[in-house]
Structures are given as structure tokens and as C-alpha cells.
Scaffold this motif. Structure first.
Motif, PDB file in Angstrom:
ATOM      1  N   GLU A 183       0.783  -1.148   0.150  1.00 45.14           N
ATOM      2  CA  GLU A 183      -0.142   0.108   0.172  1.00 45.14           C
ATOM      3  C   GLU A 183       0.921   1.331   0.092  1.00 45.14           C
ATOM      4  N   GLN A 184       1.889   1.293   0.759  1.00 41.42           N
ATOM      5  CA  GLN A 184       2.847   2.299   0.806  1.00 41.42           C
ATOM      6  C   GLN A 184       3.289   2.685  -0.526  1.00 41.42           C
ATOM      7  N   HIS A 185       3.993   1.451  -1.196  1.00 42.05           N
ATOM      8  CA  HIS A 185       4.376   1.687  -2.702  1.00 42.05           C
ATOM      9  C   HIS A 185       3.327   2.263  -3.671  1.00 42.05           C
ATOM     10  N   TRP A 186       2.160   1.820  -3.465  1.00 38.75           N
ATOM     11  CA  TRP A 186       0.950   2.239  -4.204  1.00 38.75           C
ATOM     12  C   TRP A 186       0.951   3.813  -4.184  1.00 38.75           C
ATOM     13  N   GLN A 187       0.781   4.209  -2.852  1.00 42.20           N
ATOM     14  CA  GLN A 187       0.628   5.620  -2.702  1.00 42.20           C
ATOM     15  C   GLN A 187       1.683   6.450  -3.184  1.00 42.20           C
ATOM     16  N   TYR A 188       2.832   5.893  -3.158  1.00 37.31           N
ATOM     17  CA  TYR A 188       4.205   6.736  -3.480  1.00 37.31           C
ATOM     18  C   TYR A 188       3.889   6.807  -4.970  1.00 37.31           C
ATOM     19  N   THR A 189       3.737   5.605  -5.781  1.00 33.48           N
ATOM     20  CA  THR A 189       3.819   5.777  -7.171  1.00 33.48           C
ATOM     21  C   THR A 189       2.769   6.390  -7.841  1.00 33.48           C
ATOM     22  N   THR A 190       1.514   6.213  -7.142  1.00 30.59           N
ATOM     23  CA  THR A 190       0.287   7.133  -7.933  1.00 30.59           C
ATOM     24  C   THR A 190       0.181   8.442  -7.241  1.00 30.59           C
ATOM     25  N   THR A 191       0.553   8.794  -6.120  1.00 34.85           N
ATOM     26  CA  THR A 191       0.632  10.113  -5.879  1.00 34.85           C
ATOM     27  C   THR A 191       1.674  11.130  -5.750  1.00 34.85           C
ATOM     28  N   SER A 192       2.910  10.584  -5.493  1.00 37.97           N
ATOM     29  CA  SER A 192       4.069  11.218  -5.660  1.00 37.97           C
ATOM     30  C   SER A 192       4.613  11.227  -6.846  1.00 37.97           C
ATOM     31  N   LEU A 193       4.568  10.087  -7.668  1.00 45.15           N
ATOM     32  CA  LEU A 193       5.203  10.023  -9.053  1.00 45.15           C
ATOM     33  C   LEU A 193       4.181  10.196 -10.115  1.00 45.15           C
ATOM     34  N   GLY A 194       2.757  10.150  -9.830  1.00 41.66           N
ATOM     35  CA  GLY A 194       1.792  10.417 -10.527  1.00 41.66           C
ATOM     36  C   GLY A 194       1.756   9.402 -11.748  1.00 41.66           C
ATOM     37  N   LEU A 195       2.037   8.105 -11.377  1.00 40.56           N
ATOM     38  CA  LEU A 195       1.760   7.201 -12.442  1.00 40.56           C
ATOM     39  C   LEU A 195       0.299   7.014 -12.791  1.00 40.56           C
ATOM     40  N   SER A 196       0.095   6.793 -14.017  1.00 43.36           N
ATOM     41  CA  SER A 196      -1.204   6.522 -14.676  1.00 43.36           C
ATOM     42  C   SER A 196      -1.757   5.371 -13.896  1.00 43.36           C
ATOM     43  N   VAL A 197      -3.283   5.464 -13.735  1.00 42.96           N
ATOM     44  CA  VAL A 197      -4.038   4.598 -13.060  1.00 42.96           C
ATOM     45  C   VAL A 197      -5.331   4.169 -14.014  1.00 42.96           C
ATOM     46  N   VAL A 198      -5.270   2.663 -14.362  1.00 45.35           N
ATOM     47  CA  VAL A 198      -6.534   2.593 -15.175  1.00 45.35           C
ATOM     48  C   VAL A 198      -7.401   1.695 -14.559  1.00 45.35           C
ATOM     49  N   THR A 199      -8.685   1.861 -14.957  1.00 43.39           N
ATOM     50  CA  THR A 199      -9.939   1.356 -14.166  1.00 43.39           C
ATOM     51  C   THR A 199     -10.287  -0.059 -14.542  1.00 43.39           C
ATOM     52  N   THR A 200     -10.014  -0.307 -15.750  1.00 41.45           N
ATOM     53  CA  THR A 200     -10.284  -1.726 -16.369  1.00 41.45           C
ATOM     54  C   THR A 200      -9.083  -2.452 -16.799  1.00 41.45           C
ATOM     55  N   PRO A 201      -8.843  -3.786 -16.653  1.00 39.02           N
ATOM     56  CA  PRO A 201      -7.772  -4.280 -17.278  1.00 39.02           C
ATOM     57  C   PRO A 201      -7.702  -4.172 -18.661  1.00 39.02           C
ATOM     58  N   ALA A 202      -8.836  -3.961 -19.424  1.00 39.42           N
ATOM     59  CA  ALA A 202      -8.859  -3.908 -20.953  1.00 39.42           C
ATOM     60  C   ALA A 202      -7.958  -2.471 -21.443  1.00 39.42           C
ATOM     61  N   GLU A 203      -7.998  -1.592 -20.314  1.00 38.52           N
ATOM     62  CA  GLU A 203      -7.053  -0.372 -20.810  1.00 38.52           C
ATOM     63  C   GLU A 203      -5.758  -0.738 -20.889  1.00 38.52           C
ATOM     64  N   LEU A 204      -5.157  -2.013 -20.480  1.00 34.54           N
ATOM     65  CA  LEU A 204      -3.714  -2.212 -20.454  1.00 34.54           C
ATOM     66  C   LEU A 204      -3.471  -2.606 -21.918  1.00 34.54           C
ATOM     67  N   GLY A 205      -4.576  -2.745 -22.798  1.00 31.05           N
ATOM     68  CA  GLY A 205      -4.272  -3.122 -24.145  1.00 31.05           C
ATOM     69  C   GLY A 205      -3.597  -2.009 -24.736  1.00 31.05           C
ATOM     70  N   ALA A 206      -3.503  -0.880 -24.322  1.00 29.02           N
ATOM     71  CA  ALA A 206      -2.773   0.251 -24.881  1.00 29.02           C
ATOM     72  C   ALA A 206      -1.087   0.188 -24.639  1.00 29.02           C
ATOM     73  N   SER A 207      -0.668  -0.817 -23.787  1.00 35.13           N
ATOM     74  CA  SER A 207       0.779  -1.004 -23.503  1.00 35.13           C
ATOM     75  C   SER A 207       1.228  -1.807 -24.635  1.00 35.13           C
ATOM     76  N   ASN A 208       2.679  -1.654 -24.510  1.00 36.50           N
ATOM     77  CA  ASN A 208       3.428  -2.453 -25.364  1.00 36.50           C
ATOM     78  C   ASN A 208       3.904  -3.925 -25.025  1.00 36.50           C
ATOM     79  N   ALA A 209       3.620  -3.958 -23.599  1.00 37.48           N
ATOM     80  CA  ALA A 209       4.099  -5.133 -22.749  1.00 37.48           C
ATOM     81  C   ALA A 209       3.340  -4.867 -21.476  1.00 37.48           C
ATOM     82  N   ILE A 210       3.165  -5.809 -20.550  1.00 38.05           N
ATOM     83  CA  ILE A 210       2.617  -5.953 -19.275  1.00 38.05           C
ATOM     84  C   ILE A 210       3.348  -6.791 -18.381  1.00 38.05           C
TER      85      ILE A 210
END
Length: 521
Positions: free
Chosen positions: A99-126
């Protein structure tokens, strides 16, 4: 004793891995520090496999446990290297560190969060970090749906430790499982990595060595682990062992092959070619008399023992032989089921005995009492059908458990053939062959393997590991040959074995030079 540099030979179950990690934590290793180390090593390997020039967008599946925390460290490090990282959280809550790593990566680093797994289809690798090691419960909805959606995206998937849905010890699929392109196994190989059931889900396997202290491993597994993987280094030590400059052929083993029939003459030749490849000092081949000159044409160095034959061309009987001069006997290839008396006779000869093919089928008809009474080592090489004929009432579990049961019941060594061959002894110890190729799925491959095993066993040393090294040699050599010939172009002879041995020797020489040792000339 296994050295720190060869921990890639160990195979562990989930409870053993947890016990090893628990010792590290009790000794003062912080969980957070270990997660950092693992995540950074995994990120470095992903960057090498999937460079940002070609795979700029990376999706990350985050589970609720520490495997999810590892994935978040990977996400952070890939972000630092210029990747565009998107996160999908598979559970609403997580362990504290994750949970601490989640907060850091999403809040401090601002990494993108998707709400459905299908949205990972825009990635080149998972990158998949849902569960890792230790999962035992069946995966149900909605998580099973997440896995099916991700598998359906047709993107490269890199699983951390094990693909989600794979049971650590058996390799069984727990309802559904991630179909990984790469599996980066953490610390030590898990039993699932050599399980046939997991094979379609593992993809390319690599070990991420995060330097577990050897005393912690041995405190849990012992100095002689129950389960080991045949490694190239271990096999090279056996196969490339130097000979004394004063040696002669009678000091390099004498193998007796009892093989062949008029119907299956090729099996005798193939077993002989396999034995020849081992460099065994003397090779004698007992065959029906009608095959004598055919065998000599293919193996002129062999001593061919011409045997009386039946009307149907099988060996009728063995002539009087001086058993004391043989280091090992291998029997069964192309024999047919006629020569029951031959098998009965060999079972009472107190020499190491390798039985394959019709030797196994005859043994199944004779019963296993004589096998269990033998004091000399016996190596049986069944595929599943032959094993079920020998032990029709055996409980079918994982392939490793089946091999262990068979070896214990037969008081012998069982080399259980398959995509991941298992070699078990009567004490429950196993060697596993970590990889192979479907190019070996053709008639004649087993005959060559019998010759390889017999040739190595006749030269002495540990019979149990010798059988495992023979299986590894054939599998690894075939894999190397497939690069040039393709899976359908590999012939069932033995011509691919020696070039591989030469390449193995060159590789060992380079490794010796790299650590400042003497060059092998």
C-alpha cells in the motif's frame, strides 16, 4: 555441497521458500530492503528484454500481497528509465508495504492508473505481479475475468516469480492462469518451473538471483537437497571430466547392450550410437545373429555378440558371458516382448542395469519382485504408458510425485520421460531436466537416451545423477540443433550430441578464463 554460485540447482516448494525468507528476516534483513532489491533486479532484466525504444508503454498488474509490492517497485524503476507506466489494481486493499508503494507511485510520482484491465491493451508489454509464490486457492470471478481479459490482449506478459494461477508445488492451474511470455522466478527455482502442467503458462524462464545466503538455504533444504535441477555447470563437470593421460580403454567403462530384433534393427543401432557418443571405453552389443553385420557396418568399433534368434527374429538366448567385465548393462530397445527369459536372466546379474521399452513391458508381465530384490542399481526409463503398466495402481498426482512413488515401490531409479523429465530414486530425491524440445517427440529418441545412460553409467560415478545428466545432454543438444534444423529437421540419430559437447567444452573454457583460471587447451 552446493556452492553459492550454483544455487540455480535448487528446486523449492512454497513452504520451503517461505522458511528461507523467514530466516533472512529473523537475521535482520528488512522486508522493505528485500523488496527494493528484487524489484530493481527485475526492472533491470525487463529493460534488457523489452527496451524502451520498442516497448515504451508498460502496463503493470498489481496484486494485494508482496508480489504486488515487487511489481510497484518495478513500475517505479521503469518510470525512472523513461517508460510510460500504467497501473491496474486488482484488489481494493493491500498489505501495508504494498500500500505504501501504491501511494508513492500514484500520488508522488503520478503514474497513470487505469480502471479496467482492458485499458492495459494500450501498453506494449504487461508486468504481472498478482500473486507470485504460494497461491493455493482456485481463482474465481472477478479476478479470473481480469486474467482472461489480460491473456486476451495478446501482449507480451512478464510474470514476477510465477504466473498468477499456477500452484507453486505442482504447477497445477488453479482455475485459470496468466499465460506469461517471460517468467522471472525469484531467488530459487520453484517446483512449478519443472512441472508439465505449468509449461503452457511459463513462457521463457529466468532466475533472478537476489543473493540468498547459502547458510539460510542449507538450513532449510540441507546440504543435499531433496529436489535439484540439472544445470549446465553440473552436467559439464560430469561430461567433460578429464581423463588420466595413462588411461586405457578398459579403464573407461564397458557397456553391454542387449537390444534389437529383425523387426526393430534400427533401435539397436540408435542405442549403440548413443553409447558411442559418451566415449565409453568398450561397447559390446548382443543382437540376433541376423543383425550382426548390419551392426558392424554402423558401429565397427563395437564387439558384436551374435545371439541365436527365434523364428520371428528376436534374441532367443544369450551365450555364456563373463559378467564381471561389464560396467553396466542396458537392455530393451527394439527387443520385442518375446525374450522374457533374457530379462529374467539379466535381473539376477548384479551389475547396474538400464531397462527401456520392451524391457519395461516384459518386466511388467514378470512382476516387480525380482526388481525389488536386486542389490545392484536399476534404472527404468518409462514414459507414462509404460509406467502405468509397471504400476497400474499408482496414485496419479504431479509427475514428480508419480516418479517418487514408482521409484520407492520398485526400489530403483526411475527416469520418467516427458516434456520435463524427472529422475527419482527410492529415497524420494529427484533430479529435474528444466527444458527440452518437442523435436525429440519421435521414434528412436528413447533408444539414443538408453545408450547415453548406459554409456555414462558404465564409466562409473553416481548412477542417479548420471542418468539425469544423460537426459539433460540429449535435451540440451537437441535444443541447440533445433536452432539450425528446426523441430521437424532433427533426426533421431546421435549426430547432434557430439557437436553440443564440443560447444559445452568451449563455453566452460571461456568461463574458466573469465574468472582468471587456467585455459583448457
Amino acid at each position: 555441497m552446493v556452492s553459492q554460485r550454483s544455487i540455480d540447482a535448487y528446486l523449492v516448494m512454497a513452504n520451503q521458500m517461505k522458511a528461507i525468507e523467514r530466516r533472512m528476516f529473523q537475521a535482520g534483513m528488512p522486508l522493505a530492503a528485500l523488496m527494493e532489491k528484487v524489484g530493481i533486479l527485475v526492472a533491470q532484466r525487463i529493460q534488457a528484454l523489452y527496451p524502451p525504444t520498442d516497448y515504451r508503454r508498460i502496463g503493470v498488474l498489481v496484486g494485494p500481497g508482496h508480489n504486488g509490492g515487487d511489481a510497484l517497485v518495478v513500475a517505479r524503476e521503469l518510470h525512472y528509465q523513461g517508460y510510460e507506466v500504467s497501473l491496474y489494481r486488482a484488489a481494493s486493499s493491500a498489505k501495508e508495504l504494498t500500500e505504501q508503494h501504491w501511494q508513492y507511485t500514484t500520488t508522488s510520482l503520478g503514474l497513470s492508473v487505469v480502471t479496467t484491465p482492458a485499458e492495459l491493451g494500450a501498453s506494449n508489454a504487461i508486468v504481472e505481479g498478482l500473486f507470485g509464490c504460494g497461491l493455493n486457492r482456485s481463482i474465481s470471478a472477478p479476478l479470473s475475468q481480469v486474467i482472461e481479459i489480460v491473456n486476451g490482449l495478446q501482449k507480451p506478459i512478464i510474470s514476477i516469480d510465477l504466473p498468477a494461477g499456477i500452484q507453486t508445488d505442482s504447477g497445477a492451474v488453479l482455475g485459470t492462469a496468466i499465460q506469461a511470455t517471460h517468467t522471472l522466478c525469484l531467488g530459487l527455482w520453484k517446483m512449478a518451473c519443472v512441472a508439465d502442467a505449468a509449461l503452457p503458462y511459463l513462457g521463457q524462464l529466468e532466475l533472478i538471483d537476489f543473493q540468498i545466503p547459502l547458510p539460510d538455504i542449507q538450513a532449510v533444504l540441507g546440504e543435499r537437497p531433496q529436489h535439484q535441477l540439472v544445470t549446465p555447470a553440473f552436467a559439464a563437470d560430469r561430461l567433460l571430466q578429464p581423463r588420466s593421460p595413462l588411461t586405457h580403454k578398459y579403464q573407461q567403462g564397458h557397456l553391454l547392450l542387449v537390444v534389437g530384433s529383425r523387426q526393430y534393427a534400427g533401435a539397436a543401432i540408435l542405442a549403440g550410437l548413443g553409447a558411442r557418443a559418451t566415449g565409453v571405453g568398450m561397447l559390446s552389443i548382443a543382437v540376433p545373429q541376423s543383425l550382426q553385420f548390419l551392426i558392424l557396418q554402423q558401429l565397427p568399433e563395437a564387439v558384436v555378440i551374435s545371439c541365436p534368434e527365434t523364428e520371428r527374429g528376436a534374441i532367443g538366448e544369450l551365450p555364456a558371458l563373463d559378467w564381471s567385465k561389464y560396467g553396466a548393462i542396458a537392455c530393451g530397445c527394439g527387443l520385442t516382448k518375446e525374450p522374457r527369459a533374457i530379462i529374467e536372466r539379466l535381473l539376477v546379474v548384479e551389475k547396474p542395469l538400464v531397462l527401456d521399452a520392451d524391457g519395461l513391458n516384459i518386466l511388467a508381465e514378470l512382476g516387480l519382485d525380482k526388481l525389488r530384490r536386486r542389490s545392484a542399481p536399476t534404472i527404468l526409463t518409462p514414459h507414462l504408458g509404460e509406467l502405468r503398466r509397471l504400476w497400474p495402481n499408482i496414485a496419479l498426482g504431479s509427475r514428480l510425485e508419480v516418479a517418487q512413488q514408482a521409484a520407492a515401490l520398485g526400489k530403483c531409479i526411475v527416469l520418467f520421460k516427458g516434456a520435463r523429465t524427472i529422475v527419482a530414486d527410492q529415497d524420494g530425491c529427484t533430479w529435474s531436466i528444466g527444458d527440452s524440445t518437442p523435436a525429440l517427440a519421435r521414434g528412436g529418441s528413447g533408444d539414443v537416451l538408453t545408450g547415453l545412460i548406459g554409456g555414462l553409467v558404465a564409466q562409473g560415478g553416481d548412477y542417479f545423477s548420471g542418468a539425469a545428466v544423460a537426459a539433460w545432454w540429449q535435451a540440451a543438444a537437441a535444443q541447440a540443433a533445433v536452432i539450425d534444423r528446426g523441430e521437424r529437421g532433427l533426426e533421431p540419430g546421435a549426430d547432434y550430441l557430439r557437436p553440443f559437447l564440443a560447444a559445452l567444452r568451449r563455453e566452460k573454457a571461456r568461463s574458466t578464463e573469465a574468472v582468471g583460471g587456467p585455459r583448457n587447451r
